[in-house]
Design a protein around this motif. Structure first.
Motif, short mmCIF file in Angstrom:
data_model
loop_
_atom_site.label_atom_id
_atom_site.label_comp_id
_atom_site.label_asym_id
_atom_site.label_seq_id
_atom_site.Cartn_x
_atom_site.Cartn_y
_atom_site.Cartn_z
N SER A 16 12.22 -6.91 6.50
CA SER A 16 11.18 -6.48 5.72
C SER A 16 11.40 -5.25 5.01
O SER A 16 12.23 -4.19 5.66
CB SER A 16 9.75 -6.58 6.23
N LEU A 17 10.98 -5.30 3.93
CA LEU A 17 11.18 -3.77 3.11
C LEU A 17 9.81 -3.58 2.13
O LEU A 17 9.38 -5.03 1.53
CB LEU A 17 12.42 -3.67 2.30
N SER A 18 9.53 -2.51 1.96
CA SER A 18 8.16 -2.26 0.77
C SER A 18 8.68 -1.60 -0.10
O SER A 18 9.26 -0.21 0.15
CB SER A 18 7.04 -1.70 1.81
N TYR A 59 4.29 -15.04 -9.38
CA TYR A 59 5.76 -14.92 -8.56
C TYR A 59 6.76 -15.72 -8.85
O TYR A 59 6.55 -16.71 -9.43
CB TYR A 59 5.27 -14.98 -6.97
N ALA A 60 7.93 -15.07 -8.93
CA ALA A 60 9.07 -16.13 -9.17
C ALA A 60 9.01 -17.19 -8.12
O ALA A 60 8.67 -16.85 -6.64
CB ALA A 60 10.32 -15.55 -8.98
N ASP A 61 9.48 -18.32 -7.99
CA ASP A 61 9.54 -19.43 -7.09
C ASP A 61 10.23 -19.03 -5.99
O ASP A 61 9.97 -19.47 -4.73
CB ASP A 61 10.00 -20.84 -7.67
N SER A 62 11.34 -18.36 -6.21
CA SER A 62 12.38 -17.98 -5.05
C SER A 62 11.78 -16.84 -3.91
O SER A 62 12.23 -16.85 -3.02
CB SER A 62 13.61 -17.49 -5.65
N ARG A 66 6.81 -15.11 0.35
CA ARG A 66 7.64 -14.02 1.30
C ARG A 66 7.23 -12.60 0.64
O ARG A 66 7.28 -11.64 1.60
CB ARG A 66 9.17 -14.36 1.16
N PHE A 67 7.07 -12.64 -0.57
CA PHE A 67 6.81 -11.36 -1.18
C PHE A 67 5.39 -11.26 -1.54
O PHE A 67 4.57 -12.32 -2.09
CB PHE A 67 7.71 -11.24 -2.64
N ALA A 68 4.77 -10.00 -1.56
CA ALA A 68 3.56 -9.87 -2.16
C ALA A 68 3.27 -8.55 -3.11
O ALA A 68 3.92 -7.58 -2.65
CB ALA A 68 2.57 -9.74 -1.14
N ILE A 69 2.93 -8.64 -4.20
CA ILE A 69 2.68 -7.31 -4.86
C ILE A 69 1.17 -6.95 -4.83
O ILE A 69 0.29 -7.88 -4.76
CB ILE A 69 3.27 -7.77 -6.33
N SER A 70 0.94 -5.56 -4.86
CA SER A 70 -0.30 -5.02 -5.01
C SER A 70 -0.41 -3.75 -5.60
O SER A 70 0.76 -3.21 -6.09
CB SER A 70 -0.87 -4.85 -3.65
N ARG A 71 -1.52 -3.19 -5.93
CA ARG A 71 -1.38 -2.17 -6.76
C ARG A 71 -2.47 -1.19 -6.34
O ARG A 71 -3.82 -1.61 -5.83
CB ARG A 71 -1.56 -2.25 -8.47
N ASP A 72 -2.49 0.21 -6.51
CA ASP A 72 -3.54 1.16 -6.09
C ASP A 72 -3.90 2.03 -7.32
O ASP A 72 -2.86 2.96 -7.61
CB ASP A 72 -3.07 1.96 -4.66
N ASN A 76 -2.07 5.36 -8.74
CA ASN A 76 -1.17 4.83 -9.67
C ASN A 76 0.26 4.17 -9.26
O ASN A 76 1.17 4.83 -9.75
CB ASN A 76 -1.06 6.06 -10.45
N THR A 77 0.09 3.49 -8.43
CA THR A 77 1.22 3.01 -7.70
C THR A 77 1.24 1.47 -7.70
O THR A 77 0.14 0.83 -7.30
CB THR A 77 1.60 3.40 -6.39
N VAL A 78 2.34 0.73 -7.79
CA VAL A 78 2.45 -0.62 -7.38
C VAL A 78 3.43 -0.87 -6.21
O VAL A 78 4.46 -0.21 -6.33
CB VAL A 78 2.88 -1.46 -8.84
N ARG A 79 3.03 -1.71 -5.42
CA ARG A 79 3.90 -2.15 -4.31
C ARG A 79 4.37 -3.38 -4.22
O ARG A 79 3.63 -4.20 -4.65
CB ARG A 79 3.14 -1.90 -3.10
N LEU A 80 5.67 -3.66 -3.66
CA LEU A 80 6.02 -4.97 -3.46
C LEU A 80 6.35 -5.22 -2.08
O LEU A 80 7.44 -4.39 -1.61
CB LEU A 80 7.45 -5.17 -4.24
N GLN A 81 5.87 -5.87 -1.22
CA GLN A 81 6.15 -6.16 -0.07
C GLN A 81 6.81 -7.07 0.16
O GLN A 81 6.58 -8.31 -0.29
CB GLN A 81 4.76 -6.29 0.98
N MET A 82 8.09 -7.08 1.05
CA MET A 82 9.08 -8.17 0.94
C MET A 82 9.10 -8.33 2.60
O MET A 82 9.69 -7.53 3.42
CB MET A 82 10.49 -7.72 0.13
#
Length: 123
Positions: A16-18, A59-62, A66-72, A76-82
């Motif tokens: 995993s990576l964020s 999300y892209a089908d691929s 598995r991935f999740a996008i969120s924002r604070d 003023n940040t957006v996160r992509l949890q992979m």
């Protein structure tokens, strides 16, 4: 708008990576934000997007499931949890600020781009 993507690196298959996208000028708070990626020798492709208030996510089908996008919005940040990363996820990942409150899957819907962060997945 000045976007800064960070959090990339090397991770083994299944790991995993964020990723984080920060807007230093605090101007994308009313816009959708997207993540795109470009693998070597391939065109840049859509990964995920989130609306200005976080109510709509795409999300892209691929990467679905598995991935999740969120924002604070306060930070003023957006996160992509992979999660469950695969070698085919290897790419440079870019965040981009949309032209409107709800941005889609096409690059033309985005007006400002960060510099990208490298993600490498291998066994």
């Amino acid at each position: 708008v000045q976007l800064q993507a960070s959090g990339g690196g090397w991770v083994p298959t299944g790991g995993s990576l964020s990723l984080s996208c920060a807007d230093s000028r605090r101007t994308f708070s009313n816009n959708g934000v997207g993540w795109f990626r470009q693998a070597p020798g391939k065109e840049r492709e859509f990964v995920a997007s989130i609306s200005w208030n976080g109510a709509y996510r795409n999300y892209a089908d691929s990467v679905k499931g598995r991935f999740a996008i969120s924002r604070d919005r306060a930070k003023n940040t957006v996160r992509l949890q992979m999660n469950s990363l695969k070698p085919e996820d290897t790419a440079i990942y870019y965040c981009a600020a949309g032209r409107s409150a709800v941005s889609g899957t096409t690059q033309s819907g985005y007006s400002y781009w960060g510099q990208g962060t490298q993600v490498t997945v291998s066994s």
